[in-house]
Motif scaffolding. Structure first.
Motif, PDB file in Angstrom:
ATOM      1  N   VAL A  28      -2.442  -6.611  -9.018  1.00  0.00           N
ATOM      2  CA  VAL A  28      -0.850  -6.485  -9.539  1.00  0.00           C
ATOM      3  C   VAL A  28      -0.154  -5.408  -8.734  1.00  0.00           C
ATOM      4  CG1 VAL A  28       0.811  -6.177 -11.378  1.00  0.00           C
ATOM      5  CG2 VAL A  28      -1.127  -7.552 -11.800  1.00  0.00           C
ATOM      6  N   PHE A  29       0.943  -5.690  -8.260  1.00  0.00           N
ATOM      7  CA  PHE A  29       1.843  -4.726  -7.396  1.00  0.00           C
ATOM      8  C   PHE A  29       2.189  -3.835  -8.292  1.00  0.00           C
ATOM      9  CE2 PHE A  29       1.750  -5.818  -2.933  1.00  0.00           C
ATOM     10  CZ  PHE A  29       1.681  -7.160  -2.828  1.00  0.00           C
ATOM     11  N   SER A  30       2.417  -2.533  -7.987  1.00  0.00           N
ATOM     12  CA  SER A  30       2.947  -1.456  -8.998  1.00  0.00           C
ATOM     13  C   SER A  30       4.577  -1.684  -8.383  1.00  0.00           C
ATOM     14  CB  SER A  30       2.627  -0.107  -8.683  1.00  0.00           C
ATOM     15  OG  SER A  30       3.297   0.846  -9.202  1.00  0.00           O
ATOM     16  N   ASP A  91       2.248  -1.572  -1.257  1.00  0.00           N
ATOM     17  CA  ASP A  91       2.428  -1.366  -2.480  1.00  0.00           C
ATOM     18  C   ASP A  91       2.351   0.260  -2.854  1.00  0.00           C
ATOM     19  OD1 ASP A  91       0.322  -1.814  -5.412  1.00  0.00           O
ATOM     20  OD2 ASP A  91       2.335  -1.821  -5.359  1.00  0.00           O
ATOM     21  N   ILE A  92       3.247   0.721  -3.564  1.00  0.00           N
ATOM     22  CA  ILE A  92       3.119   2.069  -3.906  1.00  0.00           C
ATOM     23  C   ILE A  92       2.504   2.241  -5.113  1.00  0.00           C
ATOM     24  CG2 ILE A  92       5.346   1.812  -5.150  1.00  0.00           C
ATOM     25  CD1 ILE A  92       5.652   4.761  -3.536  1.00  0.00           C
ATOM     26  N   GLU A  97       1.577   7.593  -6.067  1.00  0.00           N
ATOM     27  CA  GLU A  97       2.871   7.040  -4.999  1.00  0.00           C
ATOM     28  C   GLU A  97       2.439   7.147  -3.414  1.00  0.00           C
ATOM     29  OE1 GLU A  97       6.113   9.143  -8.062  1.00  0.00           O
ATOM     30  OE2 GLU A  97       6.226   9.895  -5.966  1.00  0.00           O
ATOM     31  N   LYS A  98       1.206   6.818  -3.315  1.00  0.00           N
ATOM     32  CA  LYS A  98       0.740   6.607  -1.916  1.00  0.00           C
ATOM     33  C   LYS A  98       1.123   5.096  -1.708  1.00  0.00           C
ATOM     34  CE  LYS A  98      -3.641   7.807  -2.261  1.00  0.00           C
ATOM     35  NZ  LYS A  98      -4.904   8.335  -1.861  1.00  0.00           N
ATOM     36  N   LEU A  99       1.444   4.742  -0.443  1.00  0.00           N
ATOM     37  CA  LEU A  99       1.611   3.486  -0.009  1.00  0.00           C
ATOM     38  C   LEU A  99       0.326   2.994   0.481  1.00  0.00           C
ATOM     39  CD1 LEU A  99       4.823   3.317   1.912  1.00  0.00           C
ATOM     40  CD2 LEU A  99       4.178   2.013  -0.002  1.00  0.00           C
ATOM     41  N   THR A 100      -0.162   1.637   0.348  1.00  0.00           N
ATOM     42  CA  THR A 100      -1.106   0.812   0.899  1.00  0.00           C
ATOM     43  C   THR A 100      -0.478  -0.282   1.751  1.00  0.00           C
ATOM     44  OG1 THR A 100      -2.774   1.454  -0.891  1.00  0.00           O
ATOM     45  CG2 THR A 100      -3.081  -0.678   0.379  1.00  0.00           C
ATOM     46  N   PHE A 101      -0.681  -0.400   2.955  1.00  0.00           N
ATOM     47  CA  PHE A 101      -0.182  -1.502   3.729  1.00  0.00           C
ATOM     48  C   PHE A 101      -0.882  -2.692   3.724  1.00  0.00           C
ATOM     49  CE2 PHE A 101       4.006   0.210   5.280  1.00  0.00           C
ATOM     50  CZ  PHE A 101       3.793   1.696   5.277  1.00  0.00           C
ATOM     51  N   GLY A 102      -0.194  -3.884   4.027  1.00  0.00           N
ATOM     52  CA  GLY A 102      -0.867  -4.925   4.335  1.00  0.00           C
ATOM     53  C   GLY A 102      -1.252  -5.238   5.725  1.00  0.00           C
ATOM     54  N   THR A 103      -1.780  -6.258   6.077  1.00  0.00           N
ATOM     55  CA  THR A 103      -2.357  -6.445   7.215  1.00  0.00           C
ATOM     56  C   THR A 103      -1.296  -6.850   8.556  1.00  0.00           C
ATOM     57  OG1 THR A 103      -2.668  -8.787   6.560  1.00  0.00           O
ATOM     58  CG2 THR A 103      -4.608  -7.344   6.455  1.00  0.00           C
TER      59      THR A 103
END
Lengths: 111, 113
Positions: A28-30, A91-92, A97-103
């Protein structure tokens, strides 16, 4: 570890056409953000969505957040060459509060 | 108008050299980040900082190091550059809170020959 898969990976369409790109998460996205990155530049924030089912519009761009908050879509109406770029969802993390990026989806609009 | 600045934009350097990539922001953000990105690929977090004297390693292992002596400045250093370090390095900053986006610099494209 959360995985964000974007599809399609590449998309090339004619100016004036409509398109939709997708972002799916393994959890689930934050809080979901969409960015656009032009060649040679850093990503630029387009929108933040937080609530499941939320829809946001930014001129010709429509962002939709899935009810279960595990997927999102970006729809562009009447694409223009200026829409060309790499579209990234992110997603943060709720805690740090770190960002994870998609492909990413690399979009090319042909004049 | 850019509020976060990265220099140099492009750097070609020989193997074994020490390099420092500069990043400065004028927004007073406490949080700063370094991402590594291969051309057209996703971004990977390599370092982050929540304020002065705070630095943490990111999700992607990196041989680089960072420092945060001043709020506005977050340089990244490679002690001995190798061809495997060839990539684009992006610096970003943000305010606290999940609803705030990151502001990115234009990046440094590093080539190690």
């Amino acid at each position: 570890t959360q995985l964000l898969e974007q599809s399609p990976q590449f998309l090339s369409i004619q100016e004036g056409e409509n398109l939709t790109v997708y972002c799916n998460s393994s959890s689930v996205f934050s809080s979901l953000q969409w960015y656009r990155q032009e060649p040679g530049e850093g990503p630029v924030l387009l929108v933040t969505v937080v609530t499941g089912g939320e829809v946001k519009k930014l001129k010709r761009l429509t962002f939709q957040f899935g009810d279960a908050r595990k997927d999102s879509s970006l729809h562009i109406t009447a694409a223009q060459p200026g829409d060309t770029g790499l579209y990234l969802c992110a997603d943060i993390n709720f805690g740090n509060e770190k960002l994870t990026f998609g492909t990413g989806t690399r979009l090319t609009i042909i004049p | 108008e850019a509020d976060i600045y990265q220099t140099p934009r492009y750097l070609v350097i020989g193997t074994g050299k020490k390099i420092t990539l500069e990043c400065s922001q004028t927004m007073g953000h406490d949080k700063m980040y370094w991402y590594q990105q291969d051309p057209g690929m996703e971004l990977h977090l390599i370092h982050y900082s929540y304020g002065v004297n705070s630095t943490e390693k990111g999700d992607l292992s990196s041989e680089s190091t960072v420092s945060r002596i001043r709020t506005e400045h977050f340089p990244l250093t490679l002690e001995s550059a190798r061809p495997s370090h060839t990539s684009q390095y992006l610096c970003a900053s943000s305010e606290h809170g999940r609803n705030y986006g990151y502001t990115f610099g234009s990046g440094t494209r590093l080539t190690v020959v």
